[in-house]
Every structure is written in structure tokens, then in C-alpha cells.
Design a protein around this motif. Structure first.
Motif, PDB file in Angstrom:
ATOM      1  N   VAL A   2       0.856  -1.188   0.000  1.00  0.00           N
ATOM      2  CA  VAL A   2       0.000   0.000   0.000  1.00  0.00           C
ATOM      3  C   VAL A   2       0.890   1.235   0.000  1.00  0.00           C
ATOM      4  CG1 VAL A   2      -1.809   1.239   1.239  1.00  0.00           C
ATOM      5  CG2 VAL A   2      -1.750  -1.264   1.292  1.00  0.00           C
ATOM      6  N   GLY A   3       0.743   2.079  -1.002  1.00  0.00           N
ATOM      7  CA  GLY A   3       1.535   3.298  -1.099  1.00  0.00           C
ATOM      8  C   GLY A   3       0.646   4.496  -1.370  1.00  0.00           C
ATOM      9  N   ILE A   4       1.270   5.555  -1.852  1.00  0.00           N
ATOM     10  CA  ILE A   4       0.535   6.762  -2.255  1.00  0.00           C
ATOM     11  C   ILE A   4       0.748   7.010  -3.741  1.00  0.00           C
ATOM     12  CG2 ILE A   4       0.333   9.261  -2.005  1.00  0.00           C
ATOM     13  CD1 ILE A   4      -0.840   7.937   0.327  1.00  0.00           C
ATOM     14  N   LYS A   5       1.966   7.369  -4.111  1.00  0.00           N
ATOM     15  CA  LYS A   5       2.277   7.712  -5.494  1.00  0.00           C
ATOM     16  C   LYS A   5       2.640   6.466  -6.296  1.00  0.00           C
ATOM     17  CE  LYS A   5       3.260  11.069  -7.460  1.00  0.00           C
ATOM     18  NZ  LYS A   5       2.536  11.686  -8.588  1.00  0.00           N
ATOM     19  N   GLU A   6       2.759   6.658  -7.630  1.00  0.00           N
ATOM     20  CA  GLU A   6       3.181   5.582  -8.510  1.00  0.00           C
ATOM     21  C   GLU A   6       4.514   5.005  -8.046  1.00  0.00           C
ATOM     22  OE1 GLU A   6       1.765   8.927 -11.402  1.00  0.00           O
ATOM     23  OE2 GLU A   6       2.688   8.790  -9.423  1.00  0.00           O
ATOM     24  N   ILE A   7       4.632   3.683  -8.174  1.00  0.00           N
ATOM     25  CA  ILE A   7       5.887   3.014  -7.834  1.00  0.00           C
ATOM     26  C   ILE A   7       6.709   2.885  -9.120  1.00  0.00           C
ATOM     27  CG2 ILE A   7       6.905   0.850  -7.015  1.00  0.00           C
ATOM     28  CD1 ILE A   7       4.443   0.534  -5.219  1.00  0.00           C
ATOM     29  N   PRO A   8       7.983   3.277  -9.102  1.00  0.00           N
ATOM     30  CA  PRO A   8       8.799   3.165 -10.316  1.00  0.00           C
ATOM     31  C   PRO A   8       8.780   1.739 -10.857  1.00  0.00           C
ATOM     32  CG  PRO A   8       9.958   4.413  -8.629  1.00  0.00           C
ATOM     33  CD  PRO A   8       8.748   3.844  -7.974  1.00  0.00           C
ATOM     34  N   PRO A   9       8.717   1.563 -12.183  1.00  0.00           N
ATOM     35  CA  PRO A   9       8.610   0.219 -12.763  1.00  0.00           C
ATOM     36  C   PRO A   9       9.691  -0.738 -12.289  1.00  0.00           C
ATOM     37  CG  PRO A   9       8.203   1.877 -14.444  1.00  0.00           C
ATOM     38  CD  PRO A   9       8.634   2.624 -13.217  1.00  0.00           C
ATOM     39  N   SER A  20       0.345   8.754 -20.939  1.00  0.00           N
ATOM     40  CA  SER A  20       1.485   8.104 -21.596  1.00  0.00           C
ATOM     41  C   SER A  20       2.672   7.924 -20.660  1.00  0.00           C
ATOM     42  CB  SER A  20       1.906   8.901 -22.830  1.00  0.00           C
ATOM     43  OG  SER A  20       2.259  10.223 -22.480  1.00  0.00           O
ATOM     44  N   TYR A  21       2.864   8.880 -19.740  1.00  0.00           N
ATOM     45  CA  TYR A  21       4.041   8.803 -18.878  1.00  0.00           C
ATOM     46  C   TYR A  21       3.967   7.646 -17.883  1.00  0.00           C
ATOM     47  CZ  TYR A  21       0.912  11.528 -15.797  1.00  0.00           C
ATOM     48  OH  TYR A  21      -0.159  11.971 -15.045  1.00  0.00           O
ATOM     49  N   ASN A  22       2.794   7.067 -17.685  1.00  0.00           N
ATOM     50  CA  ASN A  22       2.675   5.940 -16.758  1.00  0.00           C
ATOM     51  C   ASN A  22       2.388   4.610 -17.447  1.00  0.00           C
ATOM     52  OD1 ASN A  22       3.326   6.953 -14.247  1.00  0.00           O
ATOM     53  ND2 ASN A  22       1.257   7.662 -13.813  1.00  0.00           N
ATOM     54  N   MET A  23       2.352   4.600 -18.772  1.00  0.00           N
ATOM     55  CA  MET A  23       2.128   3.339 -19.461  1.00  0.00           C
ATOM     56  C   MET A  23       3.283   2.347 -19.269  1.00  0.00           C
ATOM     57  SD  MET A  23      -0.944   3.313 -20.573  1.00  0.00           S
ATOM     58  CE  MET A  23      -1.352   4.304 -19.119  1.00  0.00           C
ATOM     59  N   PRO A  24       4.550   2.773 -19.209  1.00  0.00           N
ATOM     60  CA  PRO A  24       5.606   1.786 -18.903  1.00  0.00           C
ATOM     61  C   PRO A  24       5.383   1.090 -17.562  1.00  0.00           C
ATOM     62  CG  PRO A  24       6.578   3.777 -19.810  1.00  0.00           C
ATOM     63  CD  PRO A  24       5.131   4.082 -19.568  1.00  0.00           C
ATOM     64  N   MET A  25       4.918   1.833 -16.564  1.00  0.00           N
ATOM     65  CA  MET A  25       4.622   1.227 -15.269  1.00  0.00           C
ATOM     66  C   MET A  25       3.491   0.214 -15.394  1.00  0.00           C
ATOM     67  SD  MET A  25       2.957   2.999 -11.907  1.00  0.00           S
ATOM     68  CE  MET A  25       1.407   3.153 -12.818  1.00  0.00           C
ATOM     69  N   LEU A  26       2.433   0.585 -16.134  1.00  0.00           N
ATOM     70  CA  LEU A  26       1.305  -0.325 -16.292  1.00  0.00           C
ATOM     71  C   LEU A  26       1.711  -1.583 -17.050  1.00  0.00           C
ATOM     72  CD1 LEU A  26      -1.681  -0.582 -15.602  1.00  0.00           C
ATOM     73  CD2 LEU A  26      -2.229   0.523 -17.777  1.00  0.00           C
ATOM     74  N   ARG A  27       2.514  -1.418 -18.106  1.00  0.00           N
ATOM     75  CA  ARG A  27       3.008  -2.588 -18.850  1.00  0.00           C
ATOM     76  C   ARG A  27       3.837  -3.491 -17.950  1.00  0.00           C
ATOM     77  NH1 ARG A  27       3.569   1.163 -23.128  1.00  0.00           N
ATOM     78  NH2 ARG A  27       5.731   1.612 -22.553  1.00  0.00           N
ATOM     79  N   ARG A  28       4.673  -2.898 -17.104  1.00  0.00           N
ATOM     80  CA  ARG A  28       5.516  -3.684 -16.203  1.00  0.00           C
ATOM     81  C   ARG A  28       4.663  -4.470 -15.203  1.00  0.00           C
ATOM     82  NH1 ARG A  28       9.926  -6.670 -15.625  1.00  0.00           N
ATOM     83  NH2 ARG A  28      10.929  -6.446 -13.582  1.00  0.00           N
ATOM     84  N   LEU A  29       3.635  -3.846 -14.662  1.00  0.00           N
ATOM     85  CA  LEU A  29       2.728  -4.551 -13.756  1.00  0.00           C
ATOM     86  C   LEU A  29       2.105  -5.766 -14.449  1.00  0.00           C
ATOM     87  CD1 LEU A  29       0.925  -1.498 -12.122  1.00  0.00           C
ATOM     88  CD2 LEU A  29       1.985  -3.345 -10.816  1.00  0.00           C
ATOM     89  N   ALA A  85       1.136  -8.907 -11.852  1.00  0.00           N
ATOM     90  CA  ALA A  85       0.743  -8.239 -10.618  1.00  0.00           C
ATOM     91  C   ALA A  85      -0.708  -7.758 -10.704  1.00  0.00           C
ATOM     92  CB  ALA A  85       1.680  -7.078 -10.336  1.00  0.00           C
ATOM     93  N   THR A  86      -1.187  -7.234  -9.582  1.00  0.00           N
ATOM     94  CA  THR A  86      -2.540  -6.678  -9.486  1.00  0.00           C
ATOM     95  C   THR A  86      -2.433  -5.221  -9.063  1.00  0.00           C
ATOM     96  OG1 THR A  86      -3.581  -8.799  -8.971  1.00  0.00           O
ATOM     97  CG2 THR A  86      -4.737  -6.810  -8.232  1.00  0.00           C
ATOM     98  N   LEU A  87      -3.224  -4.372  -9.708  1.00  0.00           N
ATOM     99  CA  LEU A  87      -3.222  -2.940  -9.394  1.00  0.00           C
ATOM    100  C   LEU A  87      -4.622  -2.486  -9.023  1.00  0.00           C
ATOM    101  CD1 LEU A  87      -2.053  -0.030  -9.356  1.00  0.00           C
ATOM    102  CD2 LEU A  87      -2.544   0.086 -11.804  1.00  0.00           C
ATOM    103  N   ILE A  88      -4.731  -1.871  -7.856  1.00  0.00           N
ATOM    104  CA  ILE A  88      -5.967  -1.234  -7.407  1.00  0.00           C
ATOM    105  C   ILE A  88      -5.660   0.253  -7.244  1.00  0.00           C
ATOM    106  CG2 ILE A  88      -7.755  -1.158  -5.634  1.00  0.00           C
ATOM    107  CD1 ILE A  88      -7.003  -4.073  -4.976  1.00  0.00           C
ATOM    108  N   ASP A  89      -6.486   1.087  -7.867  1.00  0.00           N
ATOM    109  CA  ASP A  89      -6.218   2.520  -7.947  1.00  0.00           C
ATOM    110  C   ASP A  89      -7.162   3.271  -7.015  1.00  0.00           C
ATOM    111  OD1 ASP A  89      -5.693   5.130  -8.665  1.00  0.00           O
ATOM    112  OD2 ASP A  89      -6.038   4.843 -10.806  1.00  0.00           O
ATOM    113  N   TYR A  90      -6.597   4.044  -6.070  1.00  0.00           N
ATOM    114  CA  TYR A  90      -7.422   4.846  -5.170  1.00  0.00           C
ATOM    115  C   TYR A  90      -8.438   5.700  -5.926  1.00  0.00           C
ATOM    116  CZ  TYR A  90      -3.867   4.163  -1.445  1.00  0.00           C
ATOM    117  OH  TYR A  90      -3.006   3.662  -0.517  1.00  0.00           O
TER     118      TYR A  90
END
Length: 418
Positions: free
Chosen positions: A51-58, A78-87, A92-97
Motif C-alpha cells: 500500500v503506497g501513495i504515489k506511482e511506484i517506479p517500474p 502516456s508517462y505511466n504506461m511503462p509502469m502499467l506494462r511492467r505490472l 501483478a494486481t493494481l488497485i487505484d485509489y
């Protein structure tokens, strides 16, 4: 910090095994967690839910983990698509506040007014600095950036002192009448207005802007703009309908907010925006306003919404607390850090609650803690169809075991870079 020691200790008493990652730069020190009996570790490799706050670096993401944070991906950023691709690659599983919402699409986990509180302090600080660069002494010069205060009450104290100076000595002649406009009327705007309201002011309607006395020096004017003040039907005849505007956006409506801008000294932007809607201020508007050979009344744009290339198009990038403002030069179509230059000063810090960290963390933790037992109890290895979660958390699950969930498959072209 998403959780404070008091709430973690309560969750641990309820049976949750919680570990805090060590962080020397955090406002709440490791020692405070340890004193509350909470384990502190250098890594979280043994934890299945992070559980964090900001985006976690890929590069710091781990396989098969469940992550909960503000992802900033639902618009296909676009700036967060590399992170999403890495997840996705890591299964992994991503839940967005941002998507933990109720049936009426109202957010349930948020910082409330804290971005607005810190953003308004920063906007007034930026105004003082800009005026000083122009050679104008003002009561705002005493106000510091939010992060430079030990707490929010200390910031309020300086703003009250500026208010007393305005009442006693008045505003500089070059500023009057000083109008501060707010776009948006939700939690963020309420926080910004709470800080502004410490100053002597009169609330007016947009229609009153043309009627202001030219010599009022001992108060400011506040105007809150709603959608009907900022947009009109493209045919120029059809009456504005909020329901129709929200449904059709720029297909049927055009922005007319620019007609108000020349009367504002400060603009505080607190609206949600995406590409379905017209921009409040375009780059063409900027060129028209700031290349006419005359100095504009508008000094500072506090873009608390902070959408690069969004509703305020001259917010061309976000900033951080260490370098919070820049000037957008419409003629050169470039930016220069600081407050010097031809064009508006843009305050676009995208992590504003971190500038008042204790107040923001206490509030956020109180909101978040009741969602965690259900997350801790969930059996994430099952299929998404079989995953048992409260509806609000299911709505917020963007990626499950490496795959976009049905509501977010529209992101596939963005993830693929198309």
C-alpha cells in the motif's frame, strides 16, 4: 504515508500483519512506528499487498504482488504506461485509489481538501514572489511555500498577518482591484477557499466582475466559476445545460472562460478534466493575452488540478516541491523555472498533500484503514470473476494477475503504445 502509527496499531490489533518500509525522508519517522510496536523493514519482499501513495517506479515492482496506490493511468496517461506494462508483465494486481468509488461515482479514498489547502498557500507565496520580481512590495511577500512551514497552522498565521496588513495599509496600487478566481467547487476548491478566506475579501458573481470599483485596496474579491460561467453551447443560442454538457462535452460546447481572465489577478484551477471537454485556457488564448504588448493583470495560475496539457494547456508539465513554479512564455512557447519572464507563473505541484504531510496523512489514513481488512482477506490468486472484494474495490481493480479487467480494457491501445 498512507497509514499513520495510530491506525496501523489498530489494524494490527484486528489481526492484520503490517510492516512499514523504512524511509528516511518521510515526515513520520521510523522511530515513531517502532515506538507503536510496528515492525520497520528495509524491503517488503515478504509482503503480498503493498500500500503506497504515489506511482511506484517500474524497476521496483515485484512479480505477483497486489499494489494499491494513485496510479494515474485511467486517462491513458502516456508517462505511466511503462509502469502499467511492467505490472502486467509481472502478473501483478493494481488497485487505484482514484477509482474506489460508490454507485454514484463519488470517490471514497482521497486526501479531501488537503491539495487545495497546500495549493492555495503555494499560490499566494508565488504571487508574493512574482510581485517582488516586478518590483512591487506586497503583503504576500511574508508567505512561504507550504512545505517550509512546520504545520498548516503556521502557514495560516502568516496569512492572517498578511490579512492584517491589507486591512491597515491596503494593497499596492498596481494590484487593485485584486480578484482571485476559482474554477471548481468540490473538496479541493473548498480547501483552497478555506485558506483564501483568511484574507479580507468580498465574494462576487462572475457577472459582477465588470462592476468592481477601481480603487478598493483594503480587500480582495473572490469569484467561483461554475460550468455555466465557463462554457456555452456552440451555436451561441441554446441555453447551457449541465447534464447535456457532461454528456456531450466539446461536441456541443465551447469554452468562454477567457472573457473573464483579463479581470483576474490570480486563477486557482480545481476542476476535473479529460479530453471529452473543452479546455478552459488554450495555448492560443495565451498567445492572444500575453503577446498584445501590454502587461496582463493575471499574475499566477495555481493549477491544483495539475493535468499537463489539460484544462490549463499552458500547464505543460508538473512540478515538485523542490521546484514548484515556472513561467510559461506564450510567444516562445517555452517555460523557465521560477517567477521571472513574460507570461503567467504556473504552480503545478502534483503531490501537494506532501507539503502538509502530517495533516494529510492523518486524514488519508483515517479514510483508508477500513478498506484494508477486506483487501487482506481477499484470495487474489483466483480469477477476477471469482475474486471476492467489496464493490468499490472491484471497481478500482485495473489489473488483475497481469490482465486488464473488463472495465479497463479500453487502455489496451495505450499500453501497446498505439
Amino acid at each position: 504515508m498512507p497509514l499513520v502509527p495510530r491506525d496501523i496499531a489498530e489494524l494490527r490489533r484486528r489481526g492484520l500483519d503490517i510492516v512499514v518500509q523504512s524511509a528516511p525522508q518521510r515526515a513520520i519517522a521510523d522511530a515513531e512506528f517502532a515506538a507503536a510496536g510496528i515492525p520497520v523493514a528495509s524491503r517488503l519482499s515478504d509482503c503480498g499487498l503493498i500500500v503506497g501513495i504515489k506511482e511506484i517506479p517500474p524497476e521496483r515492482l515485484e512479480a505477483k504482488k497486489v499494489y494499491l496506490f494513485f496510479a494515474h493511468v485511467i486517462k491513458g496517461q502516456s508517462y505511466n504506461m511503462p509502469m502499467l506494462r511492467r505490472l502486467m508483465d509481472l502478473g501483478a494486481t493494481l488497485i487505484d485509489y482514484e477509482r474506489v468509488v460508490d454507485e454514484q461515482n463519488r470517490r471514497l479514498i482521497f486526501f479531501g481538501s488537503h491539495a487545495g489547502l497546500a495549493g492555495m498557500v503555494n499560490t499566494l507565496w508565488a504571487l508574493g514572489r512574482r510581485l517582488a520580481w516586478e518590483g512591487i512590495s506586497s503583503p504576500f511577500a511574508r508567505i512561504r511555500q507550504a512545505i517550509r512551514y512546520t504545520n498548516l497552522e503556521a502557514a495560516r498565521s502568516d496569512i492572517r498577518a498578511a490579512a492584517a496588513e491589507i486591512r491597515q495599509q491596503g494593497l499596492p496600487r498596481e494590484l487593485i482591484p485584486l480578484v482571485v478566481g476559482f474554477t471548481g467547487y468540490g473538496n479541493v476548491s473548498s480547501g483552497a477557499q478555506e485558506i483564501f478566506d483568511l484574507l479580507p475579501h468580498e465574494s462576487i458573481s462572475p457577472a459582477d466582475l465588470v462592476l468592481l470599483p477601481p480603487d478598493e485596496a483594503r480587500r480582495l474579491y473572490k469569484v467561483v466559476f461554475k460550468e455555466a460561467d465557463c462554457f456555452e453551447a456552440g451555436d451561441g443560442v441554446t441555453p447551457f445545460s449541465l447534464e447535456d454538457y457532461l454528456r456531450h462535452g466539446k461536441q456541443r460546447y465551447a469554452a468562454v472562460f477567457g472573457r473573464h481572465l483579463e479581470r483576474l489577478g490570480v486563477w486557482v484551477n480545481c476542476v476535473y478534466w479529460d479530453d471529452r471537454y473543452p479546455r478552459l485556457l488554450t495555448l492560443e488564448d495565451c498567445r492572444r493575452m500575453w503577446t498584445t504588448g501590454r502587461r496582463q493583470r493575471l499574475k499566477v495560475i495555481g493549477d491544483i488540478s495539475c493535468d499537463p496539457n489539460g484544462s490549463v494547456q499552458c500547464t505543460v508539465r508538473t512540478t515538485d516541491p523542490g521546484n514548484p513554479v515556472y513561467v510559461y512564455d506564450p510567444e516562445q512557447q517555452s517555460v523557465v523555472d521560477g517567477v521571472a519572464g513574460d507570461g503567467p507563473v504556473i504552480m503545478a505541484v502534483d503531490i501537494l498533500p506532501t507539503e502538509i504531510p502530517r495533516e494529510a496523512s492523518n486524514y488519508f489514513s483515517e479514510v483508508l484503514k477500513d478498506f484494508l481488512p477486506a483487501l487482506a482477506a481477499a484470495d487474489f490468486p483466483v480469477t477476477f470473476e471469482d475474486l471476492v472484494l467489496p464493490d468499490a474495490l472491484r471497481r478500482a481493480t485495473i489489473v488483475h494477475r497481469g490482465h486488464l479487467t473488463p472495465d479497463y480494457r479500453y487502455l489496451e491501445p495505450h499500453v501497446a503504445g498505439k
